[in-house]
Write a protein that holds these residues in place. Structure first.
Motif, PDB file in Angstrom:
ATOM      1  N   SER A  93       0.783  -1.168   0.308  1.00  0.00           N
ATOM      2  CA  SER A  93       0.317  -0.007   0.128  1.00  0.00           C
ATOM      3  C   SER A  93       1.148   0.839  -0.583  1.00  0.00           C
ATOM      4  O   SER A  93       0.550   2.713  -0.565  1.00  0.00           O
ATOM      5  CB  SER A  93      -0.716   0.274   1.591  1.00  0.00           C
ATOM      6  OG  SER A  93      -0.421   0.317   1.733  1.00  0.00           O
ATOM      7  N   THR A  94       2.436   1.252   0.151  1.00  0.00           N
ATOM      8  CA  THR A  94       3.184   2.142   0.425  1.00  0.00           C
ATOM      9  C   THR A  94       3.539   2.368  -0.990  1.00  0.00           C
ATOM     10  O   THR A  94       3.685   3.676  -1.646  1.00  0.00           O
ATOM     11  CB  THR A  94       4.164   2.327   1.456  1.00  0.00           C
ATOM     12  OG1 THR A  94       5.114   0.924   0.927  1.00  0.00           O
ATOM     13  CG2 THR A  94       3.549   1.701   2.914  1.00  0.00           C
ATOM     14  N   GLU A  95       3.615   1.751  -1.747  1.00  0.00           N
ATOM     15  CA  GLU A  95       3.322   2.027  -3.482  1.00  0.00           C
ATOM     16  C   GLU A  95       5.459   1.828  -3.291  1.00  0.00           C
ATOM     17  O   GLU A  95       5.969   2.144  -3.987  1.00  0.00           O
ATOM     18  CB  GLU A  95       3.582   3.143  -3.611  1.00  0.00           C
ATOM     19  CG  GLU A  95       1.438   2.389  -4.459  1.00  0.00           C
ATOM     20  CD  GLU A  95       0.906   3.710  -5.255  1.00  0.00           C
ATOM     21  OE1 GLU A  95       2.089   4.461  -5.307  1.00  0.00           O
ATOM     22  OE2 GLU A  95      -0.449   3.284  -5.204  1.00  0.00           O
ATOM     23  N   GLU A  96       6.180   1.760  -1.790  1.00  0.00           N
ATOM     24  CA  GLU A  96       7.134   1.579  -2.218  1.00  0.00           C
ATOM     25  C   GLU A  96       7.922   0.067  -2.831  1.00  0.00           C
ATOM     26  O   GLU A  96       9.499   0.338  -3.054  1.00  0.00           O
ATOM     27  CB  GLU A  96       8.034   1.874  -0.842  1.00  0.00           C
ATOM     28  CG  GLU A  96       7.978   3.828  -0.160  1.00  0.00           C
ATOM     29  CD  GLU A  96       8.224   3.669   0.937  1.00  0.00           C
ATOM     30  OE1 GLU A  96       9.452   3.084   1.031  1.00  0.00           O
ATOM     31  OE2 GLU A  96       7.590   4.187   2.067  1.00  0.00           O
ATOM     32  N   TYR A  97       7.393  -1.354  -2.865  1.00  0.00           N
ATOM     33  CA  TYR A  97       7.703  -2.214  -3.298  1.00  0.00           C
ATOM     34  C   TYR A  97       6.966  -2.508  -3.683  1.00  0.00           C
ATOM     35  O   TYR A  97       5.424  -2.961  -3.287  1.00  0.00           O
ATOM     36  CB  TYR A  97       8.140  -2.545  -1.558  1.00  0.00           C
ATOM     37  CG  TYR A  97       9.573  -3.132  -1.113  1.00  0.00           C
ATOM     38  CD1 TYR A  97      10.596  -3.210  -1.657  1.00  0.00           C
ATOM     39  CD2 TYR A  97       9.616  -1.531  -0.411  1.00  0.00           C
ATOM     40  CE1 TYR A  97      12.493  -3.198  -1.080  1.00  0.00           C
ATOM     41  CE2 TYR A  97      11.389  -1.214   0.175  1.00  0.00           C
ATOM     42  CZ  TYR A  97      12.238  -2.083  -0.394  1.00  0.00           C
ATOM     43  OH  TYR A  97      13.282  -1.860   0.637  1.00  0.00           O
ATOM     44  N   SER A  98       7.227  -3.439  -4.988  1.00  0.00           N
ATOM     45  CA  SER A  98       5.860  -3.799  -5.246  1.00  0.00           C
ATOM     46  C   SER A  98       5.957  -6.097  -4.777  1.00  0.00           C
ATOM     47  O   SER A  98       6.532  -6.311  -3.829  1.00  0.00           O
ATOM     48  CB  SER A  98       6.599  -4.178  -7.188  1.00  0.00           C
ATOM     49  OG  SER A  98       7.632  -5.161  -6.765  1.00  0.00           O
ATOM     50  N   LEU A  99       5.377  -6.745  -5.340  1.00  0.00           N
ATOM     51  CA  LEU A  99       5.994  -7.746  -4.688  1.00  0.00           C
ATOM     52  C   LEU A  99       6.455  -9.020  -5.068  1.00  0.00           C
ATOM     53  O   LEU A  99       7.491  -9.847  -4.466  1.00  0.00           O
ATOM     54  CB  LEU A  99       4.580  -8.929  -6.101  1.00  0.00           C
ATOM     55  CG  LEU A  99       3.291  -8.955  -4.660  1.00  0.00           C
ATOM     56  CD1 LEU A  99       2.320 -10.072  -5.267  1.00  0.00           C
ATOM     57  CD2 LEU A  99       3.472  -9.707  -3.764  1.00  0.00           C
ATOM     58  N   ALA A 100       7.718  -8.287  -6.852  1.00  0.00           N
ATOM     59  CA  ALA A 100       8.698  -8.366  -6.762  1.00  0.00           C
ATOM     60  C   ALA A 100      10.080  -8.305  -6.288  1.00  0.00           C
ATOM     61  O   ALA A 100      10.863  -8.500  -5.596  1.00  0.00           O
ATOM     62  CB  ALA A 100       9.427  -8.309  -8.760  1.00  0.00           C
ATOM     63  N   LEU A 155      11.474  -5.015   6.688  1.00  0.00           N
ATOM     64  CA  LEU A 155      11.287  -4.574   5.297  1.00  0.00           C
ATOM     65  C   LEU A 155       9.914  -3.642   5.595  1.00  0.00           C
ATOM     66  O   LEU A 155       9.974  -2.058   5.294  1.00  0.00           O
ATOM     67  CB  LEU A 155      10.399  -5.063   4.036  1.00  0.00           C
ATOM     68  CG  LEU A 155      10.831  -4.092   2.841  1.00  0.00           C
ATOM     69  CD1 LEU A 155      11.490  -3.777   3.071  1.00  0.00           C
ATOM     70  CD2 LEU A 155       9.719  -5.350   1.696  1.00  0.00           C
ATOM     71  N   HIS A 156       9.060  -4.421   6.564  1.00  0.00           N
ATOM     72  CA  HIS A 156       7.848  -2.952   6.849  1.00  0.00           C
ATOM     73  C   HIS A 156       8.624  -2.101   7.514  1.00  0.00           C
ATOM     74  O   HIS A 156       8.090  -0.235   8.023  1.00  0.00           O
ATOM     75  CB  HIS A 156       6.754  -4.150   7.962  1.00  0.00           C
ATOM     76  CG  HIS A 156       5.437  -3.290   7.967  1.00  0.00           C
ATOM     77  ND1 HIS A 156       5.236  -2.925   8.653  1.00  0.00           N
ATOM     78  CD2 HIS A 156       4.850  -2.584   6.902  1.00  0.00           C
ATOM     79  CE1 HIS A 156       3.974  -2.149   9.498  1.00  0.00           C
ATOM     80  NE2 HIS A 156       3.256  -2.088   7.812  1.00  0.00           N
ATOM     81  N   ARG A 157       9.420  -2.321   8.423  1.00  0.00           N
ATOM     82  CA  ARG A 157      10.039  -1.568   9.428  1.00  0.00           C
ATOM     83  C   ARG A 157      10.358  -0.439   8.729  1.00  0.00           C
ATOM     84  O   ARG A 157      10.993   0.786   8.951  1.00  0.00           O
ATOM     85  CB  ARG A 157      10.379  -1.580  10.489  1.00  0.00           C
ATOM     86  CG  ARG A 157      11.271  -0.996  11.131  1.00  0.00           C
ATOM     87  CD  ARG A 157      12.119  -1.633  12.420  1.00  0.00           C
ATOM     88  NE  ARG A 157      13.508  -2.068  11.151  1.00  0.00           N
ATOM     89  CZ  ARG A 157      15.137  -1.896  12.129  1.00  0.00           C
ATOM     90  NH1 ARG A 157      14.854  -1.665  13.222  1.00  0.00           N
ATOM     91  NH2 ARG A 157      15.520  -2.519  11.737  1.00  0.00           N
TER      92      ARG A 157
END
Length: 146
Positions: free
Chosen positions: A78-85, A120-122
């Motif tokens: 949801s932050t759009e900083e990371y995709s699934l990839a 990563l969430h952190r």
């Protein structure tokens, strides 16, 4: 272990000299406390949803627990900083494994993968973790005073 020491340093500082075993115990305790705080936040976030389902508190906790890492992944997305990839690359895990967790097909990822995802969430939700760290510090200070 480096992740845990970083967490420990953030919360209690690195001025305390501890044995390797003491560091591991504190790392585990901190990780557990952080996860519990995140679960409480999720429970508050889904409070209205749970009310419409009219389920017991025990069932609510079970649902939060079983979807915990899934919710963390979806929050990262949801932050759009990371995709699934990107999450897959960061965690060194096949993208289809991350996808299966994100859609709820895999509800029991390994501990090491869960730890990487939370790390990563952190990084993408640092303000949230600052609040959690401050709460843990405050609670521990109050316990030490009593």
């Amino acid at each position: 272990m480096a992740v845990g020491i970083k967490l420990m340093d953030l919360i209690i500082g690195n001025t305390i000299k501890l044995t390797k075993e003491e560091c591991i115990i504190i790392e585990i305790e901190l990780f557990a406390r952080i996860c519990e705080e995140l679960k409480q936040m999720m429970q508050q976030q889904y409070e209205d949803y749970f009310k419409t389902l009219k389920i017991t508190d025990e069932k609510e906790k079970e649902m939060i627990e079983s979807n915990f890492i899934r919710n963390i992944i979806n929050d990262i997305l949801s932050t759009e900083e990371y995709s699934l990839a990107g999450i897959a690359y960061y965690t060194n895990t096949p993208e289809d494994v991350i996808f299966e967790i994100a859609i709820g097909r895999n509800m029991s990822p390994s501990f090491s993968l869960s730890q990487k995802i939370i790390h990563l969430h952190r990084s993408v939700r640092s303000n949230l973790y600052d609040k959690i760290f401050n709460k843990i510090k405050t609670e521990n200070l109050l316990v030490a005073i009593q």
